[in-house]
Design a protein around this motif. Structure first.
Motif, mmCIF file in Angstrom:
data_model
loop_
_atom_site.group_PDB
_atom_site.id
_atom_site.type_symbol
_atom_site.label_atom_id
_atom_site.label_comp_id
_atom_site.label_asym_id
_atom_site.label_seq_id
_atom_site.Cartn_x
_atom_site.Cartn_y
_atom_site.Cartn_z
ATOM 1 N N SER A 96 0.865 -5.663 -12.497
ATOM 2 C CA SER A 96 -0.141 -5.163 -11.560
ATOM 3 C C SER A 96 -1.348 -6.085 -11.535
ATOM 4 C CB SER A 96 -0.578 -3.744 -11.964
ATOM 5 O OG SER A 96 0.533 -2.862 -11.989
ATOM 6 N N THR B 151 -3.504 -2.524 -7.989
ATOM 7 C CA THR B 151 -2.234 -2.213 -7.322
ATOM 8 C C THR B 151 -1.543 -1.060 -8.038
ATOM 9 O OG1 THR B 151 -1.110 -3.932 -8.620
ATOM 10 C CG2 THR B 151 -1.931 -4.532 -6.429
ATOM 11 N N PHE C 299 -2.699 -6.997 0.205
ATOM 12 C CA PHE C 299 -3.122 -5.671 -0.233
ATOM 13 C C PHE C 299 -4.556 -5.425 0.220
ATOM 14 C CE2 PHE C 299 -4.772 -2.663 -3.456
ATOM 15 C CZ PHE C 299 -3.840 -1.642 -3.298
#
Length: 650
Positions: free
Chosen positions: A218, A241, A276
């Motif tokens: 992550s 994330t 993201f």
């Protein structure tokens, strides 16, 4: 006498990569539709090109390329047909993660040896491009990876081991996020324990990757104060994330609103680039919409986020070179020693050096000319591994048939492959006969080495319940000939090699620590079993590093004065999660004297090199071996996997 001759070796996965750097133009608002992106190839389509960074919105690009036989740093400018090689460290054979800011090139190099073995050589350097002056930014004794420069150029962040030695980690490195000033690299601060691949947003926000407690890789974020000081203050990272998707190798947009990451998701075998949104906490697909069946690596935004770059396999039908050469000529650190990367496993030279036997992907047996311009398939669709060419018969090769890395009881047999050597001169195919030299009920017999006089074959067998060394008749085998056990004990003795003068045998063994089946050292013994001794390489007996060495694939120099082998003595050169197919991202080639002295490193890169062979090379024809002009080889298909330790079955 200095080492001379030609060394042939294998690099796991590397011949298949075919990497180029690509970019997509991004809409002014990334929230807009990303389904109509246009992808462009920015690099030459012939070399391995990777780990780039944009310098501006004209897609001026700095990146790593292996076009010269080792990893160097290049600069592409819009409209220029030929890239410019940037001034770095001429003696270095490995450069990585280049970034240019205000005329300063920051990069990784591995040319300076640390004070102890089992420690990475990776360190950060800076070159003032106009002055072509290079200085080391990493303190001596410290190991740094993956540098990133803040937006103003004031700060540099790295993933660092500090002064600690490598513990043997090769999946997720146990590094910390460290920040220092570019003008005073001696002032360093650990801003977060446990993290890698840092990237800046502005001068005060850092993103990095690490494996979270739930097992998912992550992205995490650290916010530094505007007046950042090198004090003892600690900072608490926030996970960005979510669980359920692997995300790594982040790059931040210029406004701090988005991060680009490489992802692996359940049900998808490929690594893809996604963006993201830090506000909506949502992903936007990028490369899966363009190339759903390719892996994509290590994304990077342009300074104002107008473009997104990454590298990937260039594709079978891409313009440029779509051929894997049978042999690649690599840069060597020693003037009289030539280095050849073979597109296959377990290369073995014929006695005259005209031919090399190898195993393509451990399936079958092939022979290539030593100039790389012709190849013959002897057998296919059957597992062969580890080859030894007879020193007295040009038409005889010894090999192992059966599963590699199997148990002691698995059926693996030593085979004598016989063929008419004149067929290598006048035919495109080779017809050969197989004679099995070991019995089926004897279990796992592998890694044959033919004696210089051609009379005996030395090999490793698990027939006693332990993997030790045996010697059999090279023609009749153990059925109609004699068999003699050379070593005996509850450990692993394996991968033997006979010295060219027949006086010594070298092999890898765990006998010094039988409980650790991953820790191998080199041993020497005479063919009659006398004078057994260990070659100490990592450190003297009793030191804290000596039992952590992993040394395999040993063989002798043609003059019997040197040992050639693969070893983990230089730790890891690059973050393994950023690479494909690296099950053991360590394993460089080394040589030493027979007593372990004059240890010298031969290969520097982020890959795993192994299974070397050494020929005197005096009569070898390498004049026609050229990567630039000869496109003889196999079709490049880009077939490589994610590392097996990145699992989505969590």
């Amino acid at each position: 006498m200095e080492p001379k001759g030609t060394i042939a070796f294998t690099t796991v996965g590397r011949p298949n990569y075919g990497f180029d750097i690509f970019s997509v133009n991004l809409p002014s608002t990334i929230n807009d539709n990303l389904t109509e992106l246009t992808e462009r190839r920015l690099t030459d389509g012939t070399s391995i090109n990777f780990n780039g960074q944009f310098l501006d919105e004209d897609e001026t690009l700095t990146y790593v390329s292996e076009r010269t036989g080792s990893a160097r740093i290049f600069l592409n400018r819009l409209g220029n047909l030929e890239p410019e090689q940037l001034p770095t460290v001429s003696e270095s054979l490995f450069h990585d993660r280049p970034t240019v800011n205000n005329g300063r090139l920051i990069f990784i190099s591995t040319h300076e040896k640390p004070e102890t073995n089992l420690k990475s050589w990776s360190a950060v350097y800076e070159t003032q491009i106009d002055l072509q002056k290079t200085v080391r930014l990493t303190p001596y004794g410290v190991v740094d990876y993956s540098p990133s420069i803040s937006q103003s150029g004031k700060f540099v962040a790295v993933a660092s081991y500090g002064f600690r030695s490598w513990k043997g980690d090769f999946n997720e490195l146990d590094t910390d996020i460290v920040v220092f000033q570019g003008t005073d690299p001696t002032q360093r601060k650990i801003v977060c324990k446990h993290g890698g691949w840092p990237t800046w947003s502005g001068d005060s926000t850092l993103f990095f990757h690490r494996k979270a407690d739930d097992g998912w890789w992550s992205i995490f974020q650290i916010d530094l104060p505007e007046k950042f000081e090198f004090s003892d203050e600690s900072y608490t990272p926030r996970r960005i994330t979510p669980s359920g998707v692997h995300a790594f190798t982040p790059s931040a947009s210029h406004n701090g609103r988005f991060i680009a990451v490489a992802t692996r998701r359940r049900g998808n075998d490929f690594r893809h680039i996604e963006i993201f949104d830090l506000e909506s906490k949502s992903f936007r697909k990028v490369t899966e919409l363009l190339n759903p069946s390719f892996h994509h690596y290590n994304p990077f935004f342009s300074p104002k986020s107008g473009f997104l770059g990454y590298h990937r396999f260039r594709g079978e039908s891409a313009p440029g070179d779509s051929t894997i050469p049978h042999i690649e000529l690599m840069n060597s650190p020693l003037k009289e020693l030539r280095m050849l990367r073979i597109s296959g496993n377990f290369p073995a030279f014929s006695a005259d050096g005209d031919y090399i036997a190898m195993n393509p992907d451990l399936l079958g047996l092939q022979i290539i000319k030593s100039d790389g311009l012709k190849k013959w398939t002897v057998f296919k669709d059957r597992t062969f591994f580890y080859n030894s060419w007879s020193g007295t018969e040009k038409g005889v090769i010894y090999t192992s048939i059966g599963p590699i890395f199997a148990s002691t009881k698995a059926t693996v047999q030593i085979a004598r492959i016989s063929f008419d050597p004149t067929h290598l001169d006048d035919r495109d195919e080779v017809s050969a006969e197989i004679k099995i030299l070991t019995t089926e009920e004897s279990g796992n017999n592998a890694f044959p080495a033919c004696s210089p006089d051609g009379k005996h074959v030395l090999f490793r067998s698990g027939r006693s319940g332990h993997k030790n060394l045996y010697i059999i008749d090279a023609v009749n085998g153990e059925v109609n000939g004699e068999i003699r056990q050379l070593t005996k004990g509850p450990w692993i003795d394996t991968m033997p090699s006979w010295s060219p003068d027949g006086e010594l045998i070298a092999f890898s063994s765990t006998r010094h620590n039988p409980d650790d089946v991953e820790c191998f050292s080199i041993y020497l013994v005479r063919p009659d079993g006398t004078d057994l001794r260990r070659v100490h390489l990592a450190g003297p007996e009793g030191s804290d590093v000596v039992n952590r060495e992993r040394i395999n694939h040993v063989c002798f120099s043609p003059d019997c004065e040197w040992l050639l082998f693969t070893a983990n003595l230089a730790g890891v050169s690059a973050e393994p999660v950023s690479l494909p197919n690296q099950f053991q991202p360590y394993g460089d080639l080394y040589i030493s004297r027979l007593d372990g002295s004059q240890l010298q490193r031969l290969t520097w890169n982020g890959y795993e090199n192994g299974t070397p062979a050494w020929h005197k090379g005096a009569e070898m024809d390498l004049g026609s071996l050229s990567l630039e002009t000869k496109k003889v080889g196999d079709k490049l298909k880009g077939q490589f996997q994610e590392p097996l330790w990145i699992s989505c079955d969590i």
